[in-house]
Design an enzyme around this catalytic site. Structure first.
Site, mmCIF file in Angstrom:
data_model
loop_
_atom_site.group_PDB
_atom_site.id
_atom_site.type_symbol
_atom_site.label_atom_id
_atom_site.label_comp_id
_atom_site.label_asym_id
_atom_site.label_seq_id
_atom_site.Cartn_x
_atom_site.Cartn_y
_atom_site.Cartn_z
ATOM 1 N N SER A 1 0.522 -3.082 -2.973
ATOM 2 C CA SER A 1 -0.306 -3.152 -1.766
ATOM 3 C C SER A 1 -0.139 -4.496 -1.066
ATOM 4 C CB SER A 1 -1.775 -2.919 -2.129
ATOM 5 O OG SER A 1 -2.169 -3.774 -3.171
ATOM 6 N N ASP B 1 9.968 -5.518 -3.539
ATOM 7 C CA ASP B 1 8.833 -4.781 -2.968
ATOM 8 C C ASP B 1 8.891 -4.761 -1.447
ATOM 9 O OD1 ASP B 1 8.093 -4.668 -5.582
ATOM 10 O OD2 ASP B 1 6.435 -6.084 -5.418
#
Length: 361
Positions: free
Chosen positions: A110, A155
């Site tokens: 996130s 990521d």
């Protein structure tokens, strides 16, 4: 005044475990959940951001940006603003609202999702000219400098550059990205064990040191430059633990290359078997699994419709990723949660990467 929206998805590691700091290969994907930021410029040099999910706001002057002056949740956004300033990119005051539907703690990154959404939003809002890889590096640097987490680049790249119904192949040495078809007849289930490991920082650093020691003993710059055959031929020169850590990395790199080939040929069964092998190597050689993750993978292996499963993220707790035939998701979720009642499952798929657009004028 123009208003812009940017969205960046979370990401999951499809087939990779600790290869990135060994300059190896990665197969990842973007999930169909993420973070959205919407807002417009202000006439003063003030930044006002609000998180709908947290019900919290942060306000700070553009010229007073310091990490210790703002709440931890806002540092992912303000760290990106800080990077725009440090790199002489156009940025002024703005106000924005952040919303998201990524479950926290499930290893879906996130933080990278929020950083990437912010980079895209500011690029649209103030007209910066940035290539996707520059955006990824800005996001990473924001996390390093403002949040204080030394994250890799995987990521950010996966969140920005992934493609619907494709896995994202990343060469961690060259940061070259390509897309491998992931058949539309499959779903991805993230099964969060909801187990947290207290020693994750120390364990992670120890694994990294072991890999460096193995590369040094083998006389190669990184384990990317070693093969499993080379390693086995020189097993006697390495301590058992160092050998097993290296065996996981060389095997994982080979599995990623083999897995990408299997997906290009549409051989999902072969790919799924590589996922199971990857988990077994994590369990035995890298020792970064937990009894709960092992139970989830063992259950998945016995459940009809599951093609492959392995631990996802850094390990030491967290989640597993399961490749499942479409239409079998509900029974797989039931089997996993029956085996581990505290587990929570997210059914997702390989989705497109980040996007930004004008919200209104």
């Amino acid at each position: 005044m123009p208003s812009f929206t940017a969205y960046a998805p979370g990401r999951a590691e499809l087939l990779v475990k600790h290869t990135y700091y060994n300059e190896g290969y990665v197969l990842a994907l973007a999930v169909d959940r993420g973070t959205t930021i919407t807002g417009q410029p202000r006439k003063d040099r003030q930044i006002e951001i609000h998180s709908r999910e947290l019900g919290k706001s942060e306000s700070i002057g553009l010229d007073k940006l310091l990490a210790e002056r703002v709440a931890p949740w806002s540092r992912y956004v303000l760290g990106v603003v800080d990077q725009f300033r440090r790199n002489d990119l156009p940025v002024e005051g703005f106000e924005a609202e952040i919303t998201g539907n990524l479950p926290l703690g499930a290893g879906l990154s996130s933080s990278a999702s929020l950083e990437n959404a912010t980079v895209l939003f500011l690029t649209k809002l103030f007209g910066a000219k940035l290539e996707p890889m520059q955006m990824a590096r800005l996001s990473q640097k924001a996390e390093h400098d403002f949040v204080g987490v030394r994250c890799g680049l995987l990521d950010q790249i996966a969140s920005l550059l992934s493609k619907d119904r494709h896995a994202t192949f990343i060469d961690c040495r060259t940061t070259e990205v390509s897309h491998v078809p992931l058949d539309g007849k499959v779903s991805v289930i993230i099964a969060n064990s909801n187990v947290k490991h207290a020693l994750v920082g120390g364990e992670y650093n120890e694994r990294r040191s072991d890999c460096e020691a193995a590369a040094h003993a083998l006389g190669v710059p990184f384990l990317r430059d070693a093969s499993t055959a080379m390693l086995k031929a020189r097993q006697g020169e390495l301590a058992d633990r160092i050998y097993r850590r290296a065996l996981h990395i060389t095997g994982e790199n080979e599995r990623v290359l083999e897995g990408a080939l299997a997906l290009r040929h549409g051989d999902l069964a072969a790919f799924g078997e590589l996922m199971f092998q990857s988990h077994e190597s994590s369990r035995v050689n890298f020792e970064n699994s937990t009894p709960e993750l092992d139970l989830l993978v063992a259950t998945a292996r016995q459940t009809p419709g599951v093609l492959g499963a392995r631990l996802s993220g850094g390990g030491f707790g967290g989640a597993t990723i399961n490749l499942v035939e479409k239409g079998r998701e509900e029974e797989v979720v039931q089997a996993l949660t029956a085996a581990l009642p505290e587990a929570t499952c997210l059914v997702t798929c390989a989705a497109d990467g980040a996007i930004a657009y004008a919200a209104s004028h």
